[in-house]
Each structure stands twice: as C-alpha cells, then as structure tokens.
Design a protein around this motif. Structure first.
Motif, PDB file in Angstrom:
ATOM      1  N   GLU A  14       0.839  -1.186   0.000  1.00 50.70           N
ATOM      2  CA  GLU A  14       0.000   0.000   0.000  1.00 50.70           C
ATOM      3  C   GLU A  14       0.886   1.252   0.000  1.00 50.70           C
ATOM      4  N   THR A  15       0.372   2.305  -0.649  1.00 45.56           N
ATOM      5  CA  THR A  15       1.162   3.530  -0.739  1.00 45.56           C
ATOM      6  C   THR A  15       0.729   4.503   0.357  1.00 45.56           C
ATOM      7  N   ALA A  16       1.694   5.290   0.822  1.00 49.12           N
ATOM      8  CA  ALA A  16       1.408   6.186   1.940  1.00 49.12           C
ATOM      9  C   ALA A  16       2.043   7.554   1.745  1.00 49.12           C
ATOM     10  N   VAL A  17       1.418   8.579   2.325  1.00 50.25           N
ATOM     11  CA  VAL A  17       2.107   9.866   2.468  1.00 50.25           C
ATOM     12  C   VAL A  17       2.202  10.191   3.954  1.00 50.25           C
ATOM     13  N   LEU A  18       3.252  10.940   4.301  1.00 58.19           N
ATOM     14  CA  LEU A  18       3.483  11.288   5.698  1.00 58.19           C
ATOM     15  C   LEU A  18       3.146  12.756   5.923  1.00 58.19           C
ATOM     16  N   VAL A  19       2.600  13.059   7.088  1.00 55.91           N
ATOM     17  CA  VAL A  19       2.271  14.446   7.416  1.00 55.91           C
ATOM     18  C   VAL A  19       2.813  14.796   8.798  1.00 55.91           C
TER      19      VAL A  19
END
Ligand code: GTP
Ligand code: MG
Length: 399
Positions: A14-19
């Motif tokens: 699964e692809t993720a972005v970090l914040v």
C-alpha cells in the motif's frame, strides 16, 4: 477485529504519504529526522512512501491537525496519485481523525496506531499478544465510529456511512468486556512470570535497555552466545529473553527486551509494564545507544523518559555506545575533510566530554565488528562483582 492489518501487503504494497507539523520551538532538520523515523516505521509495517507534507504551525489545528489549506493540498495529491494511506506523525484525537477521514476519504493512521500495528505483528508469546491486543482495544474504544466504517467497508463495500448509534453502543460494550477479559488473562500470565522470576535465586540481574534498533539483541547474542532475533527493522524484539551468563566464573542474568521509541503510545507502555518487569526489577541497566544515529542524544532522552515512567531511572547504569564502526563525526568538528584522523579524534572528544558530564561508566563498542568487547565484558564483570559483594557480603563462593 483488532488484529486487522493496516498495511495490506497481500497483493501489492500500500502507498502512503506522511504528514508532520513543525512547531515554533522545533527546527526544520529536527522535524525531518522525526519524519525519517516515521518513514522507517511505515517501511517496517510494509508500506511504500510516495510523499511527505509538513507545515509550520504554532500548535496543531484542533479540528484537522494541519490547516485546511494544507489538507486540500494533501487531498489533491492523494487523489492524483491514488494514495492508500495518510500517516500523521502525532497521535490524532478521535475528532481530528474523523474530520480528516471525512475530508480525505482514505485510511488515516497516526503514529500510535502504526506502532500498535507493528507490535501486533511482532508479538509471539501469549503475554505479548495479550498486551498488544489490550493496548489496541484501548486505543480504538474512543474511535469506534471510525473503526466501524472500516468494518462496514470490508464486509461488502457498503460505503463510508457509519453504523447507527445502537450498533456502536453494543460494540462498545463488547470491547469493554473484551478489555476486562484480557486484563484478567494478563494477571494470570503475570503471576506465572513472577513465580519464574522468584525461582531464579540470588543472581544479579542485568537488563539491556535502549531505543529500538540500537543493537540490544546483537549485544545479547554476543555476550550470552544466545540466538535472539536481530534485524534492521524497528521493534524486532517484543518479548523479554533472559539468559544466564558467566564471565570469569561469575554468573549473572542478562535480559533483552522491547526497544523504546519517541512518543511511545502511553497505553502501550502501560500494557507492556509486565514485559518490562525485567527492567523494573533489574539490579543494573545497560543502556545501549546507537552512536551512529544523528539523533542519538534525543534517543537517550526518550529512553530516560520511559525509564522514569517505569520507576527505573535511578538504577546503576552502564552506558554502551554501540555501532562505533558506523560513527560519523559532526561536520563542524571535522577540521579537514581529507584528514583520516578526524573521526577517531572526535569520538575521543565525545568520550571525554561525556565522562566529564555524567559520572557514570560508559564504553564504546561495535557489536558487529566486535570492537572493545573485552572492555565491555570487564565493565559488566566489575559492576556485577561490586553489586554482589554489597548484597551478599558473606558469600565468597562465586569468585
Ligand atoms: N554497523 C553496525 N550495525 C550494528 C551494530 N550492532 C547491531 N547492528 C545492526 O543494527 C540492527 C539492529 O540490531 P538489533 O540487535 O536487532 O537491535 P535491537 O536494539 O535489538 O532492536 P529492536 O529489538 O528492534 O528494538 C541490525 O541490523 C544489526 O545488525 C554495530 O555495532 N555496528
Ligand atoms: Mg532486539
């Protein structure tokens, strides 16, 4: 339901972005390091990072953690890149979580949730499994609406609509019952463990502690010639391993246990207290530090905070600076880039200033390159002998 995997790696990662947000008292580099650690956590959990978003804020937004403009920016990216998961670097409140999920319409995770998931996968013993499940349920309880939307979606794509209030209420009760049950189970496991510990007699107990991935298990294997799982992932070890070690005819017990991390979810520490009994009841702590990590000083602070929470901060401690083979001196200390002497000199300098500042024994080793291991053994030996003589002044059978 608590065991549901958050990163589904069955078909494709699964692809993720970090914040993350940068608070006024933090530097951009610091936040960068925090996000690198979050990225390592995501990687350990099996996700693939596609983007990172940061925002400078005085304090987190009460409703949506980041500002609405930033949230729109994240939303466009998530839609354009078909991102599966958005990961926040702090624990989100239940209402922040709901608001953000409503806006972004993808799975939202926070740091606590991510750590809990990694723990859940790594737990092997009945004790660790029970402890993690308890922590997960306690985390989920105030966030129940969201969890149900997850289940509904899983069951047959009913959509994002949550269940009716009565459904949530009966589920709340179910979870509360489960929590009570798990607590009971833990109590009986703890009683067994306590009996085992009592049976160990008068041997001095030494516990390896430290941030995750610093090399505790590698050191355990080196000193105790045991076979503890060690790898370059966070939280490779969850259960406590205890070995009897003999150095020069002097026997003592050495334990290896779960690593600590910055912002360890509070209820996780609570639930893992019994795994950490070995640390709480130890006579000596060996605090392992990865000196090759740029934030090792922050790590020392984070470990000390957790030790304080456990009431173990005042124990006699040996500090082991590990991974000296990979140590890079700070740029400004490096007088001349081509000077090959620069590295050892600044390690020496660091040693001297450390010794001057903290009046406690320290040793600099490489567990993998086996550098200074004898010095380390000698330090443990001297400490254990001293402790043994203090405790059993009339017993000179051992050495
Ligand atoms: N370069 C270098 N790497 C090391 C050294 N000691 C351990 N490592 C590596 O660091 C990684 C983590 O080692 P572990 O022994 O699993 O660390 P740990 O502290 O037990 O980690 P957790 O159980 O995950 O908290 C592994 O890839 C080790 O091979 C060392 O002296 N030098
Ligand atoms: Mg380990």
């Amino acid at each position: 339901m608590a065991k549901q995997k958050i990163f589904d790696t069955a078909i494709q990662p699964e692809t993720a972005v970090l914040v993350g947000i940068i608070l006024p008292n933090e530097s951009e580099e610091k936040e960068q390091e925090y996000l690198e650690e979050l990225a390592f956590l995501v990687d350990t959990a099996g996700g693939v990072i596609k983007g990172v978003f940061t925002q400078r804020l005085h304090h987190p937004d009460r409703a949506t953690f980041v500002g609405t403009g930033k949230l729109d920016e994240i939303k466009s990216f998530v839609e354009a890149e078909e991102i599966d998961i958005v990961v926040f670097d702090d624990e989100l409140s239940p209402s922040q979580l709901r608001n953000i999920e409503r806006e972004l319409k993808v799975k939202i995770l926070d740091r606590s949730n991510l750590i809990l998931d990694i723990f859940a996968r790594r737990a092997k013993s009945a004790q660790a499994k029970t402890q993690v499940e308890l922590a997960q349920l306690q985390y989920l309880l105030p966030r129940l609406t969201r969890m149900w939307t997850h289940l509904e979606r899983q069951r047959g794509g009913i959509g994002m609509r949550g269940p009716g209030e009565s459904q949530i209420e009966s589920d709340r009760r179910m979870i509360l019952n489960k929590i009570a049950l798990l607590k009971e189970r833990l109590k009986s496991i703890d009683r067994q463990a306590e009996t085992q510990r009592k049976n160990r007699g008068q041997l001095i107990r030494v516990a390896l502690v430290g941030y995750t991935n610093v090399g505790k298990s590698t050191i355990m294997n080196l000193i105790a010639k045991s076979d503890v799982f060690a790898e370059n992932k966070l939280f490779a070890t969850l259960d406590t391993t205890v070995r009897k070690v003999v150095i020069d005819n002097l026997p003592f017990l050495l334990s290896d246990t779960v690593g600590f991390i910055r912002k360890l979810p509070h209820h996780l520490v609570e639930c893992f207290k019994s795994t950490l009994d070995e640390v709480r009841e130890a006579d000596v702590l060996v605090h392992v530090v990865d000196i090759s990590h740029p934030s090792f000083e922050d790590h020392i602070r984070a470990v000390n905070e957790t030790l304080k929470e456990l009431g173990a901060l005042d124990k006699p401690t040996i500090t082991v600076f590990n991974k000296i083979d990979a140590y890079q001196p700070e740029r400004e200390q490096q007088a001349d880039e081509t000077d090959t002497e620069a590295q050892p000199t600044s390690l020496e300098e660091f040693k001297r200033s450390w010794m001057a500042k903290y009046n406690s024994p320290a040793v600099f080793i490489s567990a993998t390159a086996k550098t200074n291991v004898e010095e380390f053994r000698k330090l443990i030996y001297d400490t254990v002998v001293k402790m043994h003589t203090e405790r059993y002044p009339y017993d000179n059978l051992l050495y």
